[in-house]
Design an enzyme around this catalytic site. Structure first.
Site, PDB file in Angstrom:
ATOM      1  N   TYR A 162      -4.308  31.296   2.270  1.00 48.22           N
ATOM      2  CA  TYR A 162      -4.689  29.899   2.021  1.00 48.22           C
ATOM      3  C   TYR A 162      -5.404  29.372   3.265  1.00 48.22           C
ATOM      4  CZ  TYR A 162      -0.629  30.787  -1.032  1.00 48.22           C
ATOM      5  OH  TYR A 162       0.279  31.353  -1.901  1.00 48.22           O
ATOM      6  N   GLN A 178      -7.602  19.954   8.321  1.00 47.40           N
ATOM      7  CA  GLN A 178      -6.425  19.176   8.680  1.00 47.40           C
ATOM      8  C   GLN A 178      -6.814  17.780   9.176  1.00 47.40           C
ATOM      9  OE1 GLN A 178      -6.810  22.379   9.303  1.00 47.40           O
ATOM     10  NE2 GLN A 178      -5.002  23.361   8.463  1.00 47.40           N
ATOM     11  N   CYS A 202       4.010  21.906   4.246  1.00 53.20           N
ATOM     12  CA  CYS A 202       4.036  20.443   4.235  1.00 53.20           C
ATOM     13  C   CYS A 202       5.077  19.921   3.252  1.00 53.20           C
ATOM     14  CB  CYS A 202       2.655  19.882   3.892  1.00 53.20           C
ATOM     15  SG  CYS A 202       2.025  20.398   2.273  1.00 53.20           S
ATOM     16  N   CYS A 221      -7.334  -0.345   8.519  1.00 50.46           N
ATOM     17  CA  CYS A 221      -6.247   0.621   8.386  1.00 50.46           C
ATOM     18  C   CYS A 221      -5.930   1.177   9.769  1.00 50.46           C
ATOM     19  CB  CYS A 221      -6.620   1.765   7.445  1.00 50.46           C
ATOM     20  SG  CYS A 221      -5.312   3.024   7.318  1.00 50.46           S
ATOM     21  N   CYS A 251       0.842  -1.199   0.000  1.00 44.46           N
ATOM     22  CA  CYS A 251       0.000   0.000   0.000  1.00 44.46           C
ATOM     23  C   CYS A 251       0.877   1.249   0.000  1.00 44.46           C
ATOM     24  CB  CYS A 251      -0.893  -0.018   1.231  1.00 44.46           C
ATOM     25  SG  CYS A 251      -1.752   1.524   1.570  1.00 44.46           S
ATOM     26  N   ASP A 285      -0.240  29.112   4.866  1.00 40.81           N
ATOM     27  CA  ASP A 285      -0.243  27.646   4.892  1.00 40.81           C
ATOM     28  C   ASP A 285      -0.607  27.160   3.497  1.00 40.81           C
ATOM     29  OD1 ASP A 285      -0.408  24.975   5.504  1.00 40.81           O
ATOM     30  OD2 ASP A 285      -2.229  25.131   6.712  1.00 40.81           O
TER      31      ASP A 285
END
Length: 465
Positions: free
Chosen positions: A315, A288, A414, A170, A89, A387
């Site tokens: 953003y 988030q 990120c 998961c 995966c 962000d």
């Protein structure tokens, strides 16, 4: 395989079994990086510090790819993966690396990007802030639907492909979402629901910690009448699910959700509470995925939020940071391209009694920030918080920040590479980098969030305890 003229004379050949010492990992794939015959060689499975025998499967002009044959040395940082499909995966890359070592590696990932791309000091990057329990943290799950009409399967894509990896559980998603996976498979393979699931391509489910309720969007190319007819029975059969939507007309073949989403039954949104702010968020909007780490980020920011001064939130999405800044005493201007997210931000501001302290502007950041009177308000801001998506910000936005020259810029990223690139522009424009604080927003993966604090020249830098 490339021609002999483009491959180094000392490079290995396809099929060779060679011994390699590995020194690093690739963030996107989790492959280990070593060198042999003057080439970088990428192999899935080893960890930094491990020595292994590998069989060369592909040779290019400047790198090779291999397959693990035998591990000759084992790193003390090796951990036992806890998911049965880890390594197949594409969701996780680091389950075989002990969690403290994951945090150290992510700090190094940020520090090296800043040094290599931005020429910035590695020492500015602090140790990564992690989670006490780095599993079962994701509040959103996107399943791929495949298989045949007689046997529908649910899962994630295999790493680097669009091949479906069926899953039954998961361990990264919150338990309420995990419990729905087998329920979806069972339901879709019941004869009475086969028509409803025939055209479903993706399942997007979101859960809120506040009440534990789950809302789901089932995506299809076209609006599905069969899905609408079965909606109430589907929700009744899914534990904890309180709302079901149909999302359709995707913008591209790879899009998970469509451009239009309609509520079929129940509630369209979940509720989440972060630092006393109550958010209502739909399954399709940006929010988030790790509310615990968002709280940790806000805990770091909170003591430094200026009272009765303007913060620009670029953003801003559904207003997660904007509304907390407003509650802490700032006046906030948020800019967001997605009109649906802006509508949710406005509703959340009203719901929390903060509508008089925030203004949300719809539009592309690079255009809206230069429009009047927005550019005038920007010049009076004390802080710009941004962000952006993984691609980072853009030259027009960064230039506008430099021209307005607020006292401080807080940049949450990120992607260490685009963060480093954009910090070059800001530091060249009269800002000093104070600290960069990494956060483990996505444990067990190669992704890391990093918050950079910059101060205008002549402004006293913030002090962090």
């Amino acid at each position: 395989m490339t021609s002999k003229s483009t491959v180094r004379a000392d490079a290995p050949l396809v099929g060779d079994v060679v011994e390699v010492e590995f020194t690093d990992l690739i963030a996107k794939t989790g492959q280990a990086v070593g060198r042999f015959g003057g080439l970088a060689i990428f192999v899935w499975g080893p960890l930094p510090g491990e020595h292994a025998r590998v069989r060369v499967s592909e040779v290019k002009s400047n790198y090779a790819i291999g397959e693990l044959v035998e591990r000759l040395e084992t790193s003390p940082d090796r951990a036992e993966p806890f998911c049965e499909v880890f390594g197949v995966c594409g969701g996780c890359q680091l389950q075989h690396l002990a969690y403290p070592a994951q945090l150290q590696w992510k700090r190094r990932l940020v520090a090296e990007a800043l040094a290599r791309i931005g020429g910035l000091e590695r020492e500015r990057v602090l140790p990564t802030i992690g989670m006490s329990e780095p599993r079962a943290y994701r509040n959103k799950m996107s399943l791929v639907v495949g298989g045949t009409a007689q046997a529908r399967e649910f899962g994630f894509y295999e790493a680097g492909t669009h091949d479906l990896v069926p899953i039954h559980s998961c361990p990264i998603v919150m338990p309420q979402l995990d419990h729905t996976i087998e329920s979806f498979r069972t339901l879709a393979n019941e004869k009475s629901f086969a028509g409803a699931f025939r055209e479903v391509r993706h399942v997007v489910a979101r859960v809120g910690r506040t009440e534990g309720k789950v809302v789901v969007a089932l995506s299809s190319r076209e609006r599905s009448p069969e899905l609408a007819e079965s909606a109430e029975q589907i929700v009744a059969a899914l534990p904890g699910v309180t709302g079901l939507c149909n999302s359709f007309h995707p913008a591209s073949e790879n899009a998970v959700l469509g451009r239009t989403t309609v509520l079929l039954t129940g509630e369209p949104e979940i509720e989440e509470t972060i630092r006393g702010i109550h958010f209502r968020v739909s399954s399709s909007s940006f929010f988030q995925v790790n509310a615990v780490m968002v709280t940790r980020i806000l805990d770091l920011l909170a003591p430094h939020v200026p009272q009765q001064r303007i913060i620009f939130d670029l953003y801003c999405g559904a207003g997660t940071f904007s509304l907390v800044f407003a509650k802490l005493g700032a006046r906030v201007v948020g800019i967001e391209e997605n009109p649906g997210a802006v509508a949710e931000a406005i509703e959340n501001a009203q719901r929390n009694g903060l509508a008089d302290r925030v203004v949300f502007l719809p539009g592309r950041v690079e255009r809206t920030i230069r429009s009047k009177p927005t550019s005038s308000m920007l010049r009076s801001a004390e802080v710009v918080f941004l962000d952006p998506p993984r691609k980072g910000s853009d030259q027009a936005t960064l230039d506008a920040i430099v021209e307005a020259h607020p006292q401080r810029v807080w940049y949450l990223s990120c992607n260490p590479a685009t963060l480093a690139r954009d910090l070059v522009v800001l530091t060249a424009g009269g800002y000093r980098l104070n600290i960069v604080q990494p956060f483990d927003m996505f444990p067990q993966t190669g992704h890391v969030e990093a918050l950079a604090f910059l101060d205008a020249e002549g402004v006293e830098p913030l002090v962090f305890s």
